[in-house]
Design a protein around this motif. Structure first.
Motif, PDB file in Angstrom:
ATOM      1  N   TYR A  43      75.424  -2.667 -19.506  1.00 32.29           N
ATOM      2  CA  TYR A  43      75.343  -1.252 -20.081  1.00 32.29           C
ATOM      3  C   TYR A  43      75.063  -0.272 -18.878  1.00 32.29           C
ATOM      4  O   TYR A  43      74.604  -0.491 -17.763  1.00 32.29           O
ATOM      5  CB  TYR A  43      73.643  -0.960 -20.429  1.00 32.29           C
ATOM      6  CG  TYR A  43      73.700  -2.121 -21.771  1.00 32.29           C
ATOM      7  CD1 TYR A  43      73.625  -1.317 -23.222  1.00 32.29           C
ATOM      8  CD2 TYR A  43      73.382  -3.332 -21.925  1.00 32.29           C
ATOM      9  CE1 TYR A  43      73.505  -1.999 -24.338  1.00 32.29           C
ATOM     10  CE2 TYR A  43      73.332  -3.935 -23.283  1.00 32.29           C
ATOM     11  CZ  TYR A  43      73.311  -3.182 -24.392  1.00 32.29           C
ATOM     12  OH  TYR A  43      73.360  -4.168 -25.473  1.00 32.29           O
ATOM     13  N   SER A  45      74.348   3.595 -17.411  1.00 33.60           N
ATOM     14  CA  SER A  45      73.097   4.391 -17.630  1.00 33.60           C
ATOM     15  C   SER A  45      73.670   5.875 -17.174  1.00 33.60           C
ATOM     16  O   SER A  45      74.241   6.023 -16.000  1.00 33.60           O
ATOM     17  CB  SER A  45      72.043   3.994 -17.084  1.00 33.60           C
ATOM     18  OG  SER A  45      72.185   3.618 -15.472  1.00 33.60           O
ATOM     19  N   SER A 133      67.550  -2.494 -21.883  1.00 29.34           N
ATOM     20  CA  SER A 133      67.883  -3.252 -22.865  1.00 29.34           C
ATOM     21  C   SER A 133      67.685  -4.801 -22.310  1.00 29.34           C
ATOM     22  O   SER A 133      67.963  -5.793 -23.047  1.00 29.34           O
ATOM     23  CB  SER A 133      69.489  -3.114 -22.877  1.00 29.34           C
ATOM     24  OG  SER A 133      70.066  -3.388 -21.808  1.00 29.34           O
ATOM     25  N   GLU A 140      71.226  -9.305 -18.727  1.00 28.99           N
ATOM     26  CA  GLU A 140      71.275  -8.137 -19.658  1.00 28.99           C
ATOM     27  C   GLU A 140      72.317  -8.219 -20.625  1.00 28.99           C
ATOM     28  O   GLU A 140      73.668  -8.058 -20.524  1.00 28.99           O
ATOM     29  CB  GLU A 140      71.943  -7.143 -18.861  1.00 28.99           C
ATOM     30  CG  GLU A 140      71.997  -5.630 -19.669  1.00 28.99           C
ATOM     31  CD  GLU A 140      72.326  -4.668 -18.839  1.00 28.99           C
ATOM     32  OE1 GLU A 140      71.690  -3.563 -18.827  1.00 28.99           O
ATOM     33  OE2 GLU A 140      73.161  -4.669 -17.871  1.00 28.99           O
ATOM     34  N   VAL A 142      74.736  -8.695 -23.960  1.00 31.05           N
ATOM     35  CA  VAL A 142      75.244  -7.430 -24.882  1.00 31.05           C
ATOM     36  C   VAL A 142      75.661  -7.925 -26.128  1.00 31.05           C
ATOM     37  O   VAL A 142      75.855  -7.275 -27.126  1.00 31.05           O
ATOM     38  CB  VAL A 142      76.726  -6.709 -24.186  1.00 31.05           C
ATOM     39  CG1 VAL A 142      76.142  -6.223 -22.786  1.00 31.05           C
ATOM     40  CG2 VAL A 142      77.667  -7.992 -24.038  1.00 31.05           C
ATOM     41  N   TYR A 149      71.299   2.599 -26.414  1.00 30.93           N
ATOM     42  CA  TYR A 149      69.614   2.930 -26.188  1.00 30.93           C
ATOM     43  C   TYR A 149      69.563   4.347 -25.420  1.00 30.93           C
ATOM     44  O   TYR A 149      70.021   4.676 -24.485  1.00 30.93           O
ATOM     45  CB  TYR A 149      69.083   1.831 -24.825  1.00 30.93           C
ATOM     46  CG  TYR A 149      69.274   0.449 -25.279  1.00 30.93           C
ATOM     47  CD1 TYR A 149      68.101  -0.081 -25.765  1.00 30.93           C
ATOM     48  CD2 TYR A 149      70.298  -0.347 -25.457  1.00 30.93           C
ATOM     49  CE1 TYR A 149      67.913  -1.587 -26.003  1.00 30.93           C
ATOM     50  CE2 TYR A 149      70.396  -1.666 -25.758  1.00 30.93           C
ATOM     51  CZ  TYR A 149      68.856  -2.193 -26.167  1.00 30.93           C
ATOM     52  OH  TYR A 149      69.020  -3.500 -26.512  1.00 30.93           O
ATOM     53  N   ARG A 165      71.613   4.620 -22.322  1.00 30.57           N
ATOM     54  CA  ARG A 165      72.361   3.430 -21.937  1.00 30.57           C
ATOM     55  C   ARG A 165      73.381   3.002 -22.905  1.00 30.57           C
ATOM     56  O   ARG A 165      73.155   2.900 -23.979  1.00 30.57           O
ATOM     57  CB  ARG A 165      71.407   2.381 -21.726  1.00 30.57           C
ATOM     58  CG  ARG A 165      70.314   2.797 -20.791  1.00 30.57           C
ATOM     59  CD  ARG A 165      69.434   1.472 -20.081  1.00 30.57           C
ATOM     60  NE  ARG A 165      70.140   0.731 -19.157  1.00 30.57           N
ATOM     61  CZ  ARG A 165      70.328  -0.483 -18.964  1.00 30.57           C
ATOM     62  NH1 ARG A 165      69.841  -1.169 -19.974  1.00 30.57           N
ATOM     63  NH2 ARG A 165      70.840  -0.847 -17.809  1.00 30.57           N
ATOM     64  N   CYS A 167      76.850   0.334 -23.903  1.00 33.30           N
ATOM     65  CA  CYS A 167      77.260  -0.840 -23.637  1.00 33.30           C
ATOM     66  C   CYS A 167      78.845  -0.513 -23.387  1.00 33.30           C
ATOM     67  O   CYS A 167      79.601   0.105 -23.968  1.00 33.30           O
ATOM     68  CB  CYS A 167      77.570  -1.942 -24.999  1.00 33.30           C
ATOM     69  SG  CYS A 167      78.390  -3.207 -24.783  1.00 33.30           S
ATOM     70  N   HIS A 168      79.304  -0.973 -22.108  1.00 28.50           N
ATOM     71  CA  HIS A 168      80.521  -0.496 -21.505  1.00 28.50           C
ATOM     72  C   HIS A 168      81.598  -0.999 -22.332  1.00 28.50           C
ATOM     73  O   HIS A 168      82.747  -0.622 -22.234  1.00 28.50           O
ATOM     74  CB  HIS A 168      80.676  -0.852 -19.836  1.00 28.50           C
ATOM     75  CG  HIS A 168      81.424  -0.148 -19.182  1.00 28.50           C
ATOM     76  ND1 HIS A 168      82.630   0.543 -19.604  1.00 28.50           N
ATOM     77  CD2 HIS A 168      81.244   0.522 -17.827  1.00 28.50           C
ATOM     78  CE1 HIS A 168      83.070   1.465 -18.647  1.00 28.50           C
ATOM     79  NE2 HIS A 168      82.393   1.437 -17.557  1.00 28.50           N
TER      80      HIS A 168
END
Length: 453
Positions: A43, A45, A133, A140, A142, A149, A165, A167-168
């Motif tokens: 994630y 941020s 998250s 972490e 996903v 978030y 945040r 998720c990439h």
């Protein structure tokens, strides 16, 4: 430098799920083969800080943003779904309107308490203003978790902090800002986002059969030489020194004077990246025969290499590695010729065919993580559009990454962002993280490259 915050407490309410404000399609959508690499499974941020707006005297920013978020999730419905992993580690989005996490909070702070934010990231005490998250220390996941978030922290002065945040796997920096600008448009009264989102992930799918046609050093660790482990990966975080370096007109002029005449048209990013890579390598004291690398994140947006549909918010970038030995990189006494040549070549390598080759490699190699050893990763986020997120309270005092870099290895990756010095001059800000003894050497190296001749 941003001042240290006094002791304070953040009173955060129980996080809740925000679902789309209207029915959305129930379907499964595959991510692209660039979206779901190992290096994307985290994630990213960011933080926006807003001052009090007198016209919003009795308006709760948390309520406004939460309602706009629910409306934005209708056209952007995949972001309200959940990732699942299928054969070959392939990620798909289960679009079931499961929702995103949202929390309200209050802090006994004012916007002025954050001090001078020109030299950010990291944002002061960022961990208090983003909704984490993580479920276990250092982990972490996903898969099967909310993809977004959000936390809105009301300040005593009437301003607020908007922490997010993402998720990439779902969006890169420009794509994430596109979604947040959509929230802002809806928060300010628009009926719909001005730019309709486009999925378009099929353009970054692997060929059948996959046919990588580049070496892709960025996914292969440098050859082992029997020397000690890379100091950047073995030094504990508490033994690292963090310093912000500002490259304004004077520093850029100094770098440009050390560039060969045939490279006088180098961009500011290329000059700074070359200068930091060379100085960092010298400061870390790598043996002359060890291979060192600079891995550049190159976005396809605005470069004409891929016909991206308007409204595309997925990942549209690739890593491209420049490689040489530490001795060759630092041999150019007082100059930047070798480093610049490698930086420019790595940037130019990212074409449509290169991106297709990355997608092919991801499938064949099991979606590997990018190389880390003796590698410096740089990303220019100055054009991502952080400042353009207006949630109804005007322009943000600060808008940008929450941290100076991402991932579990401090200092391996850096964001380059725009900033201004005390004279109002615009430049490039780089938050550098190095082992404490190497930082002094690095500063001397940078001073030597940026002082005007």
């Amino acid at each position: 430098m941003a001042s240290s915050l006094r002791a304070f407490a953040v009173r955060r309410g129980e996080p809740v799920l925000v679902i789309p404000a209207a029915p959305t399609p129930r379907e499964v959508k595959p991510l692209s083969d660039i979206d779901d690499g190992e290096g994307m499974r985290f994630y990213s941020s960011g933080i926006h800080l807003y001052r009090r707006n007198p016209s919003k005297q009795n308006t709760d920013p948390a309520r406004v943003i939460r309602e706009a978020l629910a409306r934005a999730l209708v056209p952007y419905y995949p972001l309200a779904g959940r990732l699942r992993e299928e054969a070959g580690r392939k990620l798909v989005v289960d679009c079931g309107a499961q929702g995103v996490m949202f929390a309200e909070a209050d802090a006994d702070l004012t916007a002025d308490d954050f001090g001078d934010l020109r030299f950010c990231p990291p944002f002061p005490c960022f961990e208090h203003f983003i909704l984490e998250s993580t479920t276990n220390a250092g982990a972490e996941p996903v898969i099967g978790r909310p993809l977004l978030y959000f936390q809105v922290t009301r300040l005593r002065c009437g301003g607020f902090v908007f922490g997010h945040r993402v998720c990439h796997c779902m969006a890169d920096a420009p794509g994430g800002m596109q979604f947040q600008k959509a929230i802002g448009e809806l928060a300010r009264g628009a009926d719909a986002p001005p730019v309709a989102p486009a999925w378009g992930r099929e353009m970054f799918m692997a060929r059948q059969p996959p046919q990588p046609c580049y070496p892709h050093l960025e996914y292969v660790e440098p050859p082992a030489t029997g020397a000690k482990p890379d100091r950047m990966l073995s030094t504990p975080p508490d033994a690292m020194s963090r310093v912000h370096f500002f490259f304004g007109p004077k520093e850029i002029a100094g770098l440009r004077q050390r560039a060969p005449r045939n490279m006088s048209c180098c961009s500011r990013f290329e000059l700074v990246a070359a200068g930091i890579w060379r100085s960092r390598t010298a400061a870390l004291g790598y043996p002359a025969d060890e291979e060192v690398r600079l891995s550049i994140i190159v976005n396809a947006r605005g470069r004409g290499v891929v016909p991206l549909p308007e409204g595309f918010y997925g990942n549209a970038f690739a890593y491209s590695a420049a490689a040489t030995t530490a001795g060759e990189l630092c041999r150019d006494r007082g100059g930047l010729g070798h480093a610049l040549e490698l930086v420019k070549k790595a940037k130019a390598a990212v074409t449509g065919e290169y991106l297709q080759s990355v997608a092919d490699l991801m499938v064949l190699a099991g979606r590997p993580l990018f190389a880390l050893s003796r590698t410096y990763i740089v990303s220019d986020v100055s054009h991502a559009g952080f400042k353009g997120v207006d949630l109804g309270w005007g322009e943000a005092v600060y808008g940008g990454p929450a941290k100076g870099g991402e991932g579990p290895f401090p200092g391996v990756a850096n964001y380059f962002s725009r900033s201004k010095n005390g004279k109002g001059e615009e430049g490039i800000l780089v938050p550098v993280c190095l082992p404490e003894d190497a930082m002094d050497k690095f500063q001397l190296q940078i001073q030597g490259l940026t002082s005007e001749l």
